[in-house]
Enzyme design. Structure first.
Site, mmCIF file in Angstrom:
data_model
loop_
_atom_site.group_PDB
_atom_site.id
_atom_site.type_symbol
_atom_site.label_atom_id
_atom_site.label_comp_id
_atom_site.label_asym_id
_atom_site.label_seq_id
_atom_site.Cartn_x
_atom_site.Cartn_y
_atom_site.Cartn_z
ATOM 1 N N CYS A 43 0.768 -1.258 0.000
ATOM 2 C CA CYS A 43 0.000 0.000 0.000
ATOM 3 C C CYS A 43 0.793 1.298 0.000
ATOM 4 C CB CYS A 43 -0.934 0.016 1.202
ATOM 5 S SG CYS A 43 -1.947 -1.464 1.400
ATOM 6 N N HIS A 102 -2.615 6.714 4.439
ATOM 7 C CA HIS A 102 -1.494 5.773 4.654
ATOM 8 C C HIS A 102 -0.129 6.366 4.297
ATOM 9 C CE1 HIS A 102 -0.338 1.202 4.693
ATOM 10 N NE2 HIS A 102 0.045 1.871 5.771
HETATM 11 CA CA LIG Z 1 -2.905 -2.347 -0.827
#
Ligand SMILES: [Ca+2]
Length: 451
Positions: free
Chosen positions: A80, A141
């Protein structure tokens, strides 16, 4: 007098046409909107336009159908946060130390003082500087402390969560933020993200916008709403059924945004990207979220194709011919330069983009290929794709009887063996040496991971 004015008008129009995509500041209101849609942990084979059949995804399919799909679309990392860092900067994230997730996934993500280094300028900064209104709906994130907050990284508006994963049911939680305000959210999260994206488009019609719509679907936790689960009662395997419901929710949300653009007559003037941040996750060969990566081998967290090759499509009505299929390698690093070029904005050499403007290639106006070579590094794992050859060292957790550590260097010919099943390293030692040398040169330009 009128004739002279007409003549001046025509001459001006011709001159502007010759300037191509360069748009003067006075025309800023007519610059295209940019919509970047990112899915999370999507399997390679699950969308209709990727050949999937058990989960209808008509709205996401329509992006590829109205524009182009990339059959060799990549991201610059197998999970990610690093690939989002690459997407937002247009640069290989290992150049600035963002090689790994900041603090793992889940609740722990982003507790620390780590995030997208402040030395880096984001795509949102650049569009904001150009007079765009900028928004992020969804997963960030890229650091949770205030200095890394999206609204300190170029986004005017933010609705979403800061970590790497989140529950889809937030009636009793306060991890959802509007700006910096924590709030509970009664609506299933994917539907809420769709609602917020629609609202963003609705509220910003007089000015060009840049919207980054980053779903956490179809990342774990596997949580779906009852109504959609019923829709997929024909799928017997419960994990796959939940995954189908989650993916279907994302498709519905995408559909609502596309409808809003159409109703607002902004469809022709909006460049849309759709991509997944990495491949579907497996552990010891077993799927974690119900995703399917066939015909690729490997998964999220590996430098095999299953980790870094992803569904990738682009739509720009009137600019990209419907049904275009582009089969040379492209990467999420290309999104920023492509979007800036589409908007007629300057791309400066000192920004040192690794990505390129894909539009001339998609339209068949450019000769050559966007990238002769693509590179990966994630700790001990690495890979290089040079033409159709790939040299790769991957994490052995993908094997059904895993041992710790990484594989030997394997050589695959992707045009003949997309599933990376026949290691040709022993047959082509010179090719191994050639690719190793090119990768080492790139590797010498990188910094040590910051965490
Ligand atoms: Ca991901």
């Amino acid at each position: 007098m009128q004739q002279i004015l007409n003549l001046i008008g025509r001459t001006l129009a011709v001159s502007l046409a010759l300037l191509g995509p360069v748009i003067s500041a006075a025309d800023a209101s007519r610059r295209p909107n940019i919509l970047v849609i990112v899915a999370d942990d999507l399997g390679y084979a699950d969308l209709g336009f990727q050949g999937g059949t058990d989960i209808p995804t008509p709205y996401i399919n329509s992006i590829a159908g109205n524009g182009a799909r990339f059959t060799n679309g990549y991201v610059s990392g197998p999970y990610c946060s690093p690939t989002r860092a690459g997407l937002l900067t247009g640069r290989y994230q290992q150049r600035f130390g963002h090689e790994f997730n900041p603090g793992g996934e889940g609740a722990a993500a982003g507790k620390g003082e780590i995030g997208l280094p402040l030395s880096e300028t984001t795509i949102a900064n650049r569009f904001k500087d150009a007079g765009y209104v900028t928004g992020l709906v969804g997963k960030w994130h890229l650091g949770a402390s205030p200095k890394f907050h999206p609204q300190n990284r170029g986004f005017d508006e933010y609705f979403g969560f800061l970590g790497g994963a989140n529950t889809y049911f937030n009636k009793q939680t306060t991890s959802i933020l509007r700006g910096t305000e924590k709030q509970s959210e009664p609506t299933y999260l994917t539907d809420a993200f769709g609602r917020e994206a629609v609202s963003f488009v609705d509220r910003h019609q007089s000015k060009p916008f840049f919207l980054y719509l980053a779903f956490n679907a179809v990342h774990t936790p596997l949580e779906a709403d009852e109504e959609r689960l019923k829709k997929f009662s024909a799928i017997n395997e419960s994990q796959r059924r939940t995954y189908a419901a989650m993916l279907s929710a994302m498709d519905d949300a995408v559909g609502n945004v596309l409808k809003k653009l159409r109703e607002s007559q902004l469809e022709e003037n909006t460049l849309i990207f759709f991509i997944s941040d990495n491949g579907g996750p497996t552990m010891r060969g077993t799927t974690i979220n119900g995703s399917i990566n066939t015909p690729l081998r490997g998964s999220k967290r590996t430098t095999l194709e299953g980790g870094v090759r992803v569904p990738f499509a682009i739509q720009w009505k009137g600019q990209i011919a419907p049904g275009t299929v582009f089969d040379r390698p492209v990467i999420q690093l290309d999104i920023q330069p492509t979007a800036l070029a589409a908007a007629g904005l300057e791309i400066r050499a000192e920004w040192k983009f690794d990505g390129v403007n894909l539009l001339p290639f998609i339209k068949g106006q450019a000769t050559g290929v966007p990238h002769e070579t693509l590179y990966w590094r994630l700790g001990e794992q690495n890979a290089i794709r040079h033409g159709d050859w790939k040299l790769v060292q991957y994490d052995l957790h993908v094997e059904s009887s895993p041992t710790k550590g990484v594989s030997q260097k394997k050589l695959y010919h992707l045009a003949k063996d997309v599933g990376e099943t026949r290691d040709l390293a022993a047959d082509y030692p010179d090719k191994v040496k050639e690719l190793e040398k090119i990768w080492q040169k790139w590797n010498s330009e990188l910094v040590k991971p910051l965490w």
